[in-house]
Design a protein around this motif. Structure first.
Motif, PDB file in Angstrom:
ATOM      1  N   ALA A 171       0.857  -1.198   0.000  1.00  0.00           N
ATOM      2  CA  ALA A 171       0.000   0.000   0.000  1.00  0.00           C
ATOM      3  C   ALA A 171       0.888   1.241   0.000  1.00  0.00           C
ATOM      4  CB  ALA A 171      -0.934  -0.004   1.201  1.00  0.00           C
ATOM      5  N   THR A 172       1.181   1.749  -1.181  1.00  0.00           N
ATOM      6  CA  THR A 172       2.184   2.810  -1.322  1.00  0.00           C
ATOM      7  C   THR A 172       1.754   4.150  -0.748  1.00  0.00           C
ATOM      8  OG1 THR A 172       1.332   3.262  -3.541  1.00  0.00           O
ATOM      9  CG2 THR A 172       3.206   1.749  -3.360  1.00  0.00           C
ATOM     10  N   SER A 173       0.460   4.320  -0.457  1.00  0.00           N
ATOM     11  CA  SER A 173       0.001   5.592   0.095  1.00  0.00           C
ATOM     12  C   SER A 173       0.111   5.641   1.614  1.00  0.00           C
ATOM     13  CB  SER A 173      -1.454   5.849  -0.309  1.00  0.00           C
ATOM     14  OG  SER A 173      -2.317   4.881   0.266  1.00  0.00           O
ATOM     15  N   ASP A 174       0.441   4.525   2.259  1.00  0.00           N
ATOM     16  CA  ASP A 174       0.474   4.450   3.719  1.00  0.00           C
ATOM     17  C   ASP A 174       1.844   4.816   4.280  1.00  0.00           C
ATOM     18  OD1 ASP A 174      -2.054   3.506   3.310  1.00  0.00           O
ATOM     19  OD2 ASP A 174      -1.789   1.635   4.430  1.00  0.00           O
ATOM     20  N   ALA A 175       1.899   4.839   5.630  1.00  0.00           N
ATOM     21  CA  ALA A 175       3.151   5.035   6.376  1.00  0.00           C
ATOM     22  C   ALA A 175       3.837   6.350   6.051  1.00  0.00           C
ATOM     23  CB  ALA A 175       4.103   3.855   6.153  1.00  0.00           C
ATOM     24  N   ASN A 176       3.028   7.412   5.936  1.00  0.00           N
ATOM     25  CA  ASN A 176       3.616   8.742   5.815  1.00  0.00           C
ATOM     26  C   ASN A 176       4.182   9.155   7.167  1.00  0.00           C
ATOM     27  OD1 ASN A 176       2.933   9.652   3.008  1.00  0.00           O
ATOM     28  ND2 ASN A 176       0.896   9.059   3.724  1.00  0.00           N
ATOM     29  N   LEU A 177       5.112  10.100   7.156  1.00  0.00           N
ATOM     30  CA  LEU A 177       5.818  10.504   8.370  1.00  0.00           C
ATOM     31  C   LEU A 177       5.759  12.014   8.504  1.00  0.00           C
ATOM     32  CD1 LEU A 177       7.615   9.309  10.699  1.00  0.00           C
ATOM     33  CD2 LEU A 177       9.586   9.906   9.273  1.00  0.00           C
ATOM     34  N   PHE A 225     -11.494   4.354   9.564  1.00  0.00           N
ATOM     35  CA  PHE A 225     -10.656   3.680   8.577  1.00  0.00           C
ATOM     36  C   PHE A 225     -10.945   2.177   8.547  1.00  0.00           C
ATOM     37  CE2 PHE A 225      -8.157   7.032  10.834  1.00  0.00           C
ATOM     38  CZ  PHE A 225      -8.446   8.050   9.932  1.00  0.00           C
ATOM     39  N   ASP A 226     -12.216   1.821   8.754  1.00  0.00           N
ATOM     40  CA  ASP A 226     -12.623   0.417   8.752  1.00  0.00           C
ATOM     41  C   ASP A 226     -12.457  -0.181   7.370  1.00  0.00           C
ATOM     42  OD1 ASP A 226     -13.815  -1.971   9.843  1.00  0.00           O
ATOM     43  OD2 ASP A 226     -15.638  -1.436   8.749  1.00  0.00           O
ATOM     44  N   ALA A 227     -11.821  -1.342   7.303  1.00  0.00           N
ATOM     45  CA  ALA A 227     -11.596  -2.057   6.050  1.00  0.00           C
ATOM     46  C   ALA A 227     -10.929  -1.167   5.007  1.00  0.00           C
ATOM     47  CB  ALA A 227     -12.902  -2.627   5.504  1.00  0.00           C
ATOM     48  N   ASN A 228     -10.078  -0.255   5.478  1.00  0.00           N
ATOM     49  CA  ASN A 228      -9.422   0.672   4.557  1.00  0.00           C
ATOM     50  C   ASN A 228      -8.156   1.223   5.199  1.00  0.00           C
ATOM     51  OD1 ASN A 228      -9.201   2.084   2.092  1.00  0.00           O
ATOM     52  ND2 ASN A 228     -11.428   2.360   2.046  1.00  0.00           N
ATOM     53  N   ASN A 229      -7.446   2.048   4.420  1.00  0.00           N
ATOM     54  CA  ASN A 229      -6.117   2.515   4.809  1.00  0.00           C
ATOM     55  C   ASN A 229      -6.175   3.634   5.838  1.00  0.00           C
ATOM     56  OD1 ASN A 229      -6.372   1.754   1.890  1.00  0.00           O
ATOM     57  ND2 ASN A 229      -4.147   1.666   2.040  1.00  0.00           N
ATOM     58  N   ILE A 230      -5.282   3.564   6.839  1.00  0.00           N
ATOM     59  CA  ILE A 230      -4.892   4.732   7.610  1.00  0.00           C
ATOM     60  C   ILE A 230      -3.550   5.174   7.045  1.00  0.00           C
ATOM     61  CG2 ILE A 230      -3.771   3.377   9.451  1.00  0.00           C
ATOM     62  CD1 ILE A 230      -4.666   5.644  11.371  1.00  0.00           C
ATOM     63  N   ARG A 231      -3.368   6.489   6.849  1.00  0.00           N
ATOM     64  CA  ARG A 231      -2.211   6.933   6.067  1.00  0.00           C
ATOM     65  C   ARG A 231      -1.236   7.842   6.805  1.00  0.00           C
ATOM     66  NH1 ARG A 231      -6.062   7.961   0.838  1.00  0.00           N
ATOM     67  NH2 ARG A 231      -5.821   5.891  -0.102  1.00  0.00           N
ATOM     68  N   ALA A 232      -1.737   8.738   7.643  1.00  0.00           N
ATOM     69  CA  ALA A 232      -0.831   9.721   8.223  1.00  0.00           C
ATOM     70  C   ALA A 232      -1.450  10.328   9.462  1.00  0.00           C
ATOM     71  CB  ALA A 232      -0.515  10.820   7.201  1.00  0.00           C
TER      72      ALA A 232
END
Length: 451
Positions: free
Chosen positions: A91-97, A151-158
């Motif tokens: 998931a390339t949109s996740d794990a922002n810092l 963010f149920d069944a979906n991405n958390i990003r930042a």
């Protein structure tokens, strides 16, 4: 002092070099971060190809020349009080810092899931809580903050934070969520209306902003005013950014480059489109409307992470994409095309079977400023001091509406701003040095700005 025998240190260094064993990386002693370095989220230990399953995360600290300083592992299993914090390998949109507005913490999000949980972004939030991680300047990791209702069944990003005590989180649904450190489940839904699909979030100039590329906004939007804590906050697209279609906007970096335009007036936005139109866009606030000045083009690297720092008239941007870490200088100033037009070669490339996600400047340890007098100290405090990008002004009454003036030690006025409710005063664009901060013409304290 390093208490590990020489042969153990050698094995650790070899493991890092080849990126093969997460156990070797986790055995390393975590040291305090070094001010001025760059920290990028690295996903994967290099032992297998990345998939949609939950994967281990590391914070890789690099010097400005690209030398690896250390890798801080995030928990892969819950051990009270900390929770596991992992992310999808694909998931390339996740794990922002992000870095907290006061400079003391790094903030990122993930999933309370063990390594290997399949399709982790599709997991039910009630059983696989979303997690906000806070990492201090001394390397201490805190992953005690959970989300059970968004963010149920979906991405958390930042996520973003003013001072590490509360957080604002965004993802693929749910809008902007507000929660305190150590939250045990439900959150406050701050925003109303579209877009609800958000990619990034951060503080600049005392206000909270989000990045989006969905119906309702393709660019940067402001969340209410200051640092809001209650529901019903409007998401206001910065005038000039497209509403219905446009760039694939991710993280952004805001600066104050014009002495005639109050507040932030230049925004750099990472755009992950390739092979055409992608890169880093530069926008300037001209006559009340944000105008695209040009793009630092990237034909091959899909950029999503972005941060920066200002030294005199030079803006140094630090960008990250799946395959690399990049640094770019722009000294063109306000309302001018960036001096760099093409993304340079990567400063650092991600090891095999790993990927880079978000990037931020290293956190710095700070303390409350020394008070000028006892009576003034009761009325005004400032932190962090020294500061890099922002200083927070705390008054005995609300900070909103008070006039702050910054002068050099010769008494020459450098900046005048009306303080927002958050008390955050932007220092970007000021040279490093010591200044006198005066509020309402009567409360004065020394502050220092560092790179």
């Amino acid at each position: 002092m390093n208490y590990f025998p020489t042969w153990i240190r050698s094995i650790s260094l070899l493991g890092v070099a080849f990126g093969l064993a997460s156990t070797v990386v986790q055995a390393q002693t975590v040291r305090p971060f070094t001010a001025g370095n760059y920290v990028v989220v690295r996903i994967g230990d290099g032992s297998a190809a990345l998939t949609s399953a939950a994967t281990a995360l590391y914070l890789a600290e690099y010097s400005p020349t690209g030398t690896l300083v250390q890798q801080v592992p995030l928990p892969v299993a819950s051990a009270s009080p900390n929770l596991a914090l992992t992310a999808s390998g694909s998931a390339t949109s996740d794990a922002n810092l992000t870095r907290s507005a006061d400079g003391r913490y790094l903030i990122l999000t993930g999933y309370n899931a063990p390594v290997g949980l399949s399709s982790v972004t599709n997991s039910a939030v009630a059983t696989t809580n979303r997690v906000v991680g806070r990492i201090a300047a001394d390397g201490t990791v805190n992953t005690t903050t959970r989300i059970s209702d968004a963010f149920d069944a979906n991405n958390i990003r930042a996520a973003a934070s003013a001072d590490g005590s509360t957080f604002y989180a965004v993802g693929a649904n749910g809008g902007v969520r507000y929660l305190p450190l150590g939250n045990t489940g439900p959150t406050t839904a701050l925003s109303t209306g579209n877009p609800t699909n958000l990619r990034s979030i951060n503080f600049f100039g005392g206000n909270l902003y989000v990045g989006a590329a969905a119906s309702g906004g393709y660019g940067v939007l402001q969340v209410g005013t200051g640092a809001p804590t209650s529901a019903g906050q409007a998401l206001t697209l910065l005038p000039g950014f497209p509403k219905d279609s446009g760039p694939s906007s991710f993280n952004f970096f805001c600066t104050d480059q014009s002495s005639t335009v109050p507040g932030i007036d230049v925004v750099y936005v990472a755009d992950d489109r390739t092979p055409t139109n992608g890169g880093i866009q530069k926008w300037s606030l001209v006559g009340g409307t944000w105008t695209l000045n040009g793009t630092i083009a990237s034909a091959t690297a899909a950029l999503r992470g972005l941060t920066g720092k200002v030294t005199g008239s030079v803006v140094t941007l630090v960008a990250s994409g799946a395959g690399g870490l990049y640094t770019i200088n722009d000294n063109a100033g306000f309302n001018a095309a960036p001096t760099t037009t093409t993304l340079p070669a990567a400063l650092v490339t991600a090891p095999a079977n790993t990927a880079f996600r978000g990037v931020a400047l290293s956190p710095v340890a700070t303390a409350l400023a020394t008070r000028t007098t006892t009576s003034q100290g009761a009325e005004m405090t400032t932190f962090p001091n020294p500061a890099q990008e922002h200083v927070i002004v705390r008054l005995a009454t609300t900070s909103a509406g008070h006039t702050a003036e910054i002068r050099d030690l010769l008494g020459r006025l450098q900046r005048t701003r009306v303080l927002p409710a958050s008390g955050q005063l932007d220092l970007t664009g000021l040279p490093t040095g010591t200044y006198l901060l005066t509020v309402d013409g009567r409360l004065t304290q020394r502050i220092s700005k560092t790179e």
